[in-house]
Design a protein around this motif. Structure first.
Motif: not given
Length: 618
Positions: A166-187
């Motif tokens: 039941s554990v999802k083991k693959t990522a659909e979001v890339s590392q770069k995209a995750a960093e972009d999400i953080v940068w945007k959230d921080l404004n």
């Protein structure tokens, strides 16, 4: 009937085979069981002679080491690195798998770090599924040189083999995209303070393992060392925090953080990273290969002007002449000499500039004369104060036994004496291994208590790599206050005014008031959690931990015991307690380490007495 084959029984061969597989990193074979739900097991710490105790609220279970089927682990002669000790440690875990709740658990334990302690060896194991760590899940243990296990701290998630599908083991979001999400959230609109990182991990969310990115992004605006958890499949922000551990001034209306990042702001994250990399290249640190080791001189306060001048009426804006007799010239050892100039860069301390400060960039000064003559008001004075006292404190740690394979700071530590955007605060940054000091009211670096307190956070973080959760916030602050007092006790005039007030100069009433380590009225409630700097009415959460430590220090040294021996007990107590520990579990562990370090001496009884006074030990 018992089936035998050759000289070994069939059962014996199965056990040997299982142990070998587990030592190689395989999961312990599943016992006959029907459980299929992922579940975090209660935090449990095993200590010698400990009376079993059920958890209060969501607190730790305390058990005796005698509950373990096997409480020995011979690591004598084994190299002090994770790979060398892995097989022996995994065999120990396998022998105790049922008691530790690891039988039939698909998540493996991997040795993450190990070091020698004053009484033996410390080992931290990280729980992983498919070689991806599970956040806040580990087993720590300490073992004596004779092979007797001294403590085991279990903080794990039960991942039954039936639940793994039941554990999802693959990522659909890339590392770069995750960093972009953080940068945007921080404004974010400032500069990077260090390179961003993003690593995969599993997070237990209501008994479901979620694959996340742990993103660390330090920026100058909004200023902070931010740590996010981002769902690796949906991009959902699970949590965010500033991981820097701050001093916690809050009594007065303190100066805020000025906006120093408006000019030349990068337009986007890629531009910010490019600008950061360019800045790093331009800083040109001292070349260790060509630099010579040298000794210089500089002026410092010893330990602060309130204490050395015995003047509790001093104010930050008093005329410079009022401080003349407070300055002392000291030797600055371990400096780097390059191009005929001495720099405050040594093997233990590196004065650097990695944060915006009071007025912007404040590069550490060098000298061609070998002498720093700066006084308060000039940040070069803050540089010298910080270098001298941190270098002295780490040297002291080496003196009391933390050297060689026990060294807590084999790579030294980086320090910015003018950081935090100029705010009146200071902090330690776990993971980055950085200290930074702010200005405002009295500059933090003018008081040794602030310097030692902040180094205290680095010390506990190095002693216990899994530090966090539970009561660790208040405990970390309380230990920092203890370390400041213990170190000041060894400085001339350090106990001249008010020995148990923390931050005698930085915490004058006109600034923020400081804290105390004599809150004898403070009482522990096992049903609550103690975070950093919480007001408990007549005391702060930090003071509930510092007071019994300082009371023990004063009683033991008053009876002729050395400061060094008391410090050793306090430091060793923090080794091997895992994460999410409470004041109660750490107090019990501290008393146990006192018995191991000084059998037949009064240390254990004195610590136990003062912990009991505050109801930390019942």
């Amino acid at each position: 009937m018992l089936i035998t084959t050759g000289s070994a029984t069939f059962r014996e061969k199965i056990i040997i085979s299982c142990l070998a597989a587990f030592a190689a990193g395989a999961a312990w074979p599943a016992a006959a069981q029907t459980r299929d739900t992922i579940n975090r097991l209660p935090n449990t710490i095993y200590l010698p002679d400990a009376a079993p105790a059920a958890p209060s609220a969501d607190k730790n279970v305390v058990k005796s080491l005698s509950a373990l089927p096997s409480a020995t682990l011979d690591l004598k002669g084994t190299a002090p690195n994770p790979a060398a000790i892995s097989a022996q440690v995994q065999s120990f875990v396998a022998q105790n798998a049922k008691e530790l709740g690891l039988e039939g658990n698909a998540a493996k334990l991997v040795v993450k770090s190990t070091r020698e302690t004053l009484t033996g060896r410390y080992v931290s194991m990280e729980q992983r599924l498919d070689d991806i760590p599970i956040i806040d899940s580990q087993v720590q243990l300490t073992v004596s040189d004779q092979g007797a296990v001294q403590s085991v701290a279990r903080n794990v998630v039960d991942v039954p083999t039936a639940s793994v599908a039941s554990v999802k083991k693959t990522a659909e979001v890339s590392q770069k995209a995750a960093e972009d999400i953080v940068w945007k959230d921080l404004n974010a609109s400032g500069e990077y303070l260090e390179p961003p990182t993003a690593e995969k991990a599993y997070l237990n969310e209501n008994n479901v393992l979620t694959l996340v990115y742990v993103v660390k992004m330090a920026v100058s605006k909004p200023f902070g060392y931010w740590e996010y958890r981002v769902d690796a499949n949906t991009g959902r922000i699970v949590s965010k925090k500033d991981r820097a551990i701050k001093e916690g001034k809050h009594k007065r209306d303190l100066p805020g953080s000025p906006d120093l990042s408006a000019a030349g702001v990068p337009a986007d994250r890629e531009a910010a990273l490019a600008k950061f990399n360019q800045r790093m290249k331009s800083m040109m640190p001292v070349d260790k290969k060509t630099a010579k080791v040298a000794t210089g001189k500089g002026l410092v306060f010893e330990p602060n002007p309130v204490s050395s001048l015995n003047d509790t009426g001093l104010e930050d804006n008093d005329p410079p002449s009022k401080f003349d007799k407070a300055y002392v010239e000291v030797a600055l050892v371990g400096l780097s000499e390059a191009g005929g100039k001495l720099n405050l860069q040594g093997p233990l301390v590196r004065i650097d500039d990695f944060e915006p400060g009071d007025g912007g960039v404040s590069r550490p000064p060098s000298t061609s004369t070998g002498t720093w003559t700066a006084r308060r008001g000039d940040n070069a004075f803050n540089d010298v104060m910080t270098y001298f006292y941190i270098n002295s404190s780490i040297t002291y740690l080496q003196k009391i036994g933390y050297t060689g394979t026990r060294d807590l700071f084999p790579n030294g530590i980086a320090v910015d004496t003018d950081g935090l955007n100029g705010a009146d605060n200071s902090h330690f940054v776990p993971g980055s291994d950085r200290l930074a000091f702010g200005h405002g009211c009295v500059d933090d670096n003018e008081d040794t208590d602030v310097i030692f307190h902040e180094l205290g956070h680095a010390i506990h973080d190095h002693i216990n790599v899994d530090w966090g959760g539970g009561d660790s916030g208040a405990i970390g602050e309380g230990f920092g206050d203890y370390w400041a007092i213990s170190q000041r006790k060894q400085i001339k005039n350090g106990f001249q005014v008010d020995p148990v007030k923390v931050f005698e100069w930085d915490g004058i009433d006109a600034c923020w008031g400081g804290r105390r380590a004599d809150r004898l009225n403070a009482r522990y409630d096992p049903n609550r959690t103690y975070g950093a700097h919480q007001s408990m009415g007549s005391f702060e959460s930090d003071e509930l931990w510092s007071t019994p430590l300082v009371s023990s220090l004063l009683e033991l040294t008053g009876a002729g015991e050395t400061i060094e021996s008391v410090d050793q007990v306090v430091l060793e107590g923090m080794s091997g307690i895992g994460s999410n520990f409470t004041m109660r579990t750490l107090a019990l562990a501290t008393v146990a380490k006192a018995k191991a370090l000084f059998p037949g001496e009064p240390h254990a009884a004195v610590f136990e007495k003062h912990f009991k006074h505050h109801k930390i030990i019942p």
